[in-house]
Design a protein around this motif. Structure first.
Motif, PDB file in Angstrom:
ATOM      1  N   ARG A 111       0.850  -1.190   0.000  1.00  0.00           N
ATOM      2  CA  ARG A 111       0.000   0.000   0.000  1.00  0.00           C
ATOM      3  C   ARG A 111       0.885   1.239   0.000  1.00  0.00           C
ATOM      4  O   ARG A 111       1.797   1.336   0.828  1.00  0.00           O
ATOM      5  CB  ARG A 111      -0.900   0.037   1.242  1.00  0.00           C
ATOM      6  CG  ARG A 111      -1.921  -1.054   1.241  1.00  0.00           C
ATOM      7  CD  ARG A 111      -2.827  -1.004   2.456  1.00  0.00           C
ATOM      8  NE  ARG A 111      -3.608  -2.225   2.517  1.00  0.00           N
ATOM      9  CZ  ARG A 111      -4.313  -2.601   3.570  1.00  0.00           C
ATOM     10  NH1 ARG A 111      -4.361  -1.832   4.639  1.00  0.00           N
ATOM     11  NH2 ARG A 111      -4.985  -3.726   3.541  1.00  0.00           N
ATOM     12  N   GLU A 113       1.386   4.093   1.349  1.00  0.00           N
ATOM     13  CA  GLU A 113       0.975   4.909   2.486  1.00  0.00           C
ATOM     14  C   GLU A 113       2.124   5.806   2.875  1.00  0.00           C
ATOM     15  O   GLU A 113       3.261   5.599   2.450  1.00  0.00           O
ATOM     16  CB  GLU A 113       0.646   4.008   3.677  1.00  0.00           C
ATOM     17  CG  GLU A 113      -0.475   3.047   3.383  1.00  0.00           C
ATOM     18  CD  GLU A 113      -1.200   2.608   4.637  1.00  0.00           C
ATOM     19  OE1 GLU A 113      -1.929   3.426   5.211  1.00  0.00           O
ATOM     20  OE2 GLU A 113      -1.046   1.443   5.024  1.00  0.00           O
ATOM     21  N   TYR A 120       3.694   0.674   6.716  1.00  0.00           N
ATOM     22  CA  TYR A 120       4.735   0.487   5.708  1.00  0.00           C
ATOM     23  C   TYR A 120       4.113   0.346   4.333  1.00  0.00           C
ATOM     24  O   TYR A 120       2.922   0.110   4.202  1.00  0.00           O
ATOM     25  CB  TYR A 120       5.561  -0.763   6.040  1.00  0.00           C
ATOM     26  CG  TYR A 120       5.985  -0.790   7.478  1.00  0.00           C
ATOM     27  CD1 TYR A 120       6.985   0.076   7.930  1.00  0.00           C
ATOM     28  CD2 TYR A 120       5.355  -1.618   8.390  1.00  0.00           C
ATOM     29  CE1 TYR A 120       7.355   0.096   9.259  1.00  0.00           C
ATOM     30  CE2 TYR A 120       5.718  -1.600   9.732  1.00  0.00           C
ATOM     31  CZ  TYR A 120       6.705  -0.742  10.156  1.00  0.00           C
ATOM     32  OH  TYR A 120       7.052  -0.710  11.472  1.00  0.00           O
ATOM     33  N   ARG A 256     -14.117   0.232   9.730  1.00  0.00           N
ATOM     34  CA  ARG A 256     -13.074  -0.419   8.921  1.00  0.00           C
ATOM     35  C   ARG A 256     -12.888   0.281   7.569  1.00  0.00           C
ATOM     36  O   ARG A 256     -13.770   0.945   7.071  1.00  0.00           O
ATOM     37  CB  ARG A 256     -13.357  -1.913   8.686  1.00  0.00           C
ATOM     38  CG  ARG A 256     -13.698  -2.677   9.923  1.00  0.00           C
ATOM     39  CD  ARG A 256     -12.492  -3.189  10.680  1.00  0.00           C
ATOM     40  NE  ARG A 256     -11.604  -3.975   9.856  1.00  0.00           N
ATOM     41  CZ  ARG A 256     -10.339  -3.650   9.609  1.00  0.00           C
ATOM     42  NH1 ARG A 256      -9.798  -2.581  10.112  1.00  0.00           N
ATOM     43  NH2 ARG A 256      -9.600  -4.415   8.856  1.00  0.00           N
TER      44      ARG A 256
END
Ligand code: AMP
Length: 422
Positions: A111, A113, A120, A256
């Motif tokens: 991902r 991010e 990470y 979520r």
């Protein structure tokens, strides 16, 4: 000089025992509950994630690693584990098996991010999925597995946060109520929430900005909007958790970050590590298989982040079990001895004795220095004399005592029980 890409890390040899421990424990727990391992590819058709995790989520809008391969197919690095499991379930006709099908996976997830503690660009997830049954005992089962896994590693489970976000029948009415509520405060919302209000209103509830949190405080609660079926399901989940003596807290703002969830959602946090976010997240996803072109197939599961788990273990100063393993270093002096050493090392390995071979033309002193730095418990030394007599010197690297033995005596000495120092 090249470096590992930002947000990724090498798992160095000294880190490996932690990884081995966590993965072995995950496997052990899965086998206890009858889950079977499934490995899916590192990349998938990007539509798999775009359709299921869905636009309006950070994962799809901002974080997927998407690329075209040389054939022009649009692919994405695995952005999460559940959609690939469902794809495999359909592709391999697992719906023909007795249901539910219990599966688990361990593998990397990607991902884009902003890297920070516990976040990470490449991380590893261990996850479990039960596909093909809507029974609320299975919601309780996956929560039970996740909790048992953390406890068995020695991590104190701080809290299990639980919520139900309803189904396609009742969720839309709630979302409308949520939108009406937030529209009254549109001047207070952060820029991200202005977008969420239009594209993904449920996600408004877990914005971390304080002005948005104030709006969330007074927002309508999903529990007041659940349809009778969702209410019954949620009550049953709670009843089963209580029967299993699993403590949980209701968190009506838990939604979520992935769009495919229906009904039960949960997260598990551990003590002292709230900063890095939840260790485990999961829930029910009764529409996902249908979204992928299958028949309506209910399912529930969770995923946990291995990096976060290891970091928690370290900060709890957990002891990981260390299996004693004897290491032997094979040193030699001279050309003929090199061949004799290679042969003996090969014989010992065939007998299951690990041997690290010296290389090059270094002095014996330098070879023994290397043996020490590798943590070898023993060194076998073969020189010209040993070649002629068919013997070898066995040196205990801890006591520095050594003796000359026949080759079969060396093998016998090294296949005995391991000692305390190794
Ligand atoms: P998710 O797929 O977002 O439900 O995440 C499942 C679990 O994976 C989380 O509870 C974390 O433990 C872990 N996780 C998610 N994103 C990251 C990340 N960027 N870096 C490290 N761990 C992560």
């Amino acid at each position: 000089m090249y470096k590992a890409p930002r947000g990724t890390s090498d798992i160095l040899p000294q880190e490996q025992p932690w990884w081995k421990y966590v993965q072995e424990e995950a496997t052990r727990i899965c086998l206890l509950y009858g889950y079977q391992r499934l490995n899916t590819p590192i990349f998938e058709d990007s539509g798999l994630f775009a359709r299921t995790v869905a636009g309006g989520t950070d994962i799809v809008d901002k974080e997927m690693y998407v690329f075209h391969d040389r054939g022009g197919q649009k692919l994405a690095l695995r952005a999460e584990g559940t959609a690939p499991v469902c794809r495999a379930y359909l592709e391999h006709g697992m719906f023909n098996l007795p249901q539910p099908v219990r599966l688990y996976y361990i593998g990397p997830t990607f991902r884009y991010e902003r890297p920070q503690a516990g976040r990470y660009r490449q991380h590893h997830q261990f996850g479990c999925e039960v596909v093909g049954d809507s029974d609320p005992t299975l919601d309780a089962e996956v929560i039970d597995i996740a909790r048992s896994f953390l406890l068995s590693l020695g991590l104190p489970v701080l809290s299990i946060l639980l919520n139900s976000i309803g189904c396609r029948l009742c969720q839309p009415t709630y979302v409308e109520a949520l939108k009406r509520h937030y529209s009254n405060y549109s001047d207070r919302l952060c820029p991200d929430c202005e977008v969420r209000l239009v594209r993904n209103p449920l996600r408004l509830l877990d914005c971390k900005e304080s002005s948005c949190q104030e709006v969330a405080e007074t927002s309508p609660r999903i529990s007041d909007y659940l349809c009778p079926d969702c209410q019954n399901h949620f009550q049953a989940v709670q009843q089963y958790l209580e029967a299993l003596a699993i403590p949980f807290e209701m968190d009506y703002r838990l939604v979520r970050g992935l769009d495919y969830y229906t009904r039960t959602v949960f997260e598990i946090q551990t003590q002292g590590e709230e900063r890095q976010g939840a260790l485990v997240g999961g829930g029910r996803y009764d529409n996902l298989i249908e979204q992928l072109g299958g028949k309506p197939t209910p399912a529930v599961g969770f995923a946990s982040g291995i990096e976060r788990i290891i970091s928690s273990l370290k900060s709890q100063q957990a002891d990981i079990p260390h299996k004693p393993r004897r290491t032997t270093f094979m040193a030699f002096m001279g050309t003929e001895a090199r061949i004799a050493a290679m042969k003996l090392a090969s014989q010992l390995r065939s007998a299951g004795i690990p041997v690290i071979a010296a290389s090059g033309d270094r002095s014996l002193k330098s070879q023994l220095r290397q043996a020490n730095s590798l943590g070898a418990d023993y060194a076998i030394i073969i020189g010209e004399r040993e070649v002629t007599t068919g013997s070898a010197v066995l040196r205990d690297m801890v006591s520095n005592k050594q003796e000359t033995l026949t080759l079969s005596e060396v093998a016998a000495a090294l296949s005995g029980p391991t000692t305390a120092n190794n």
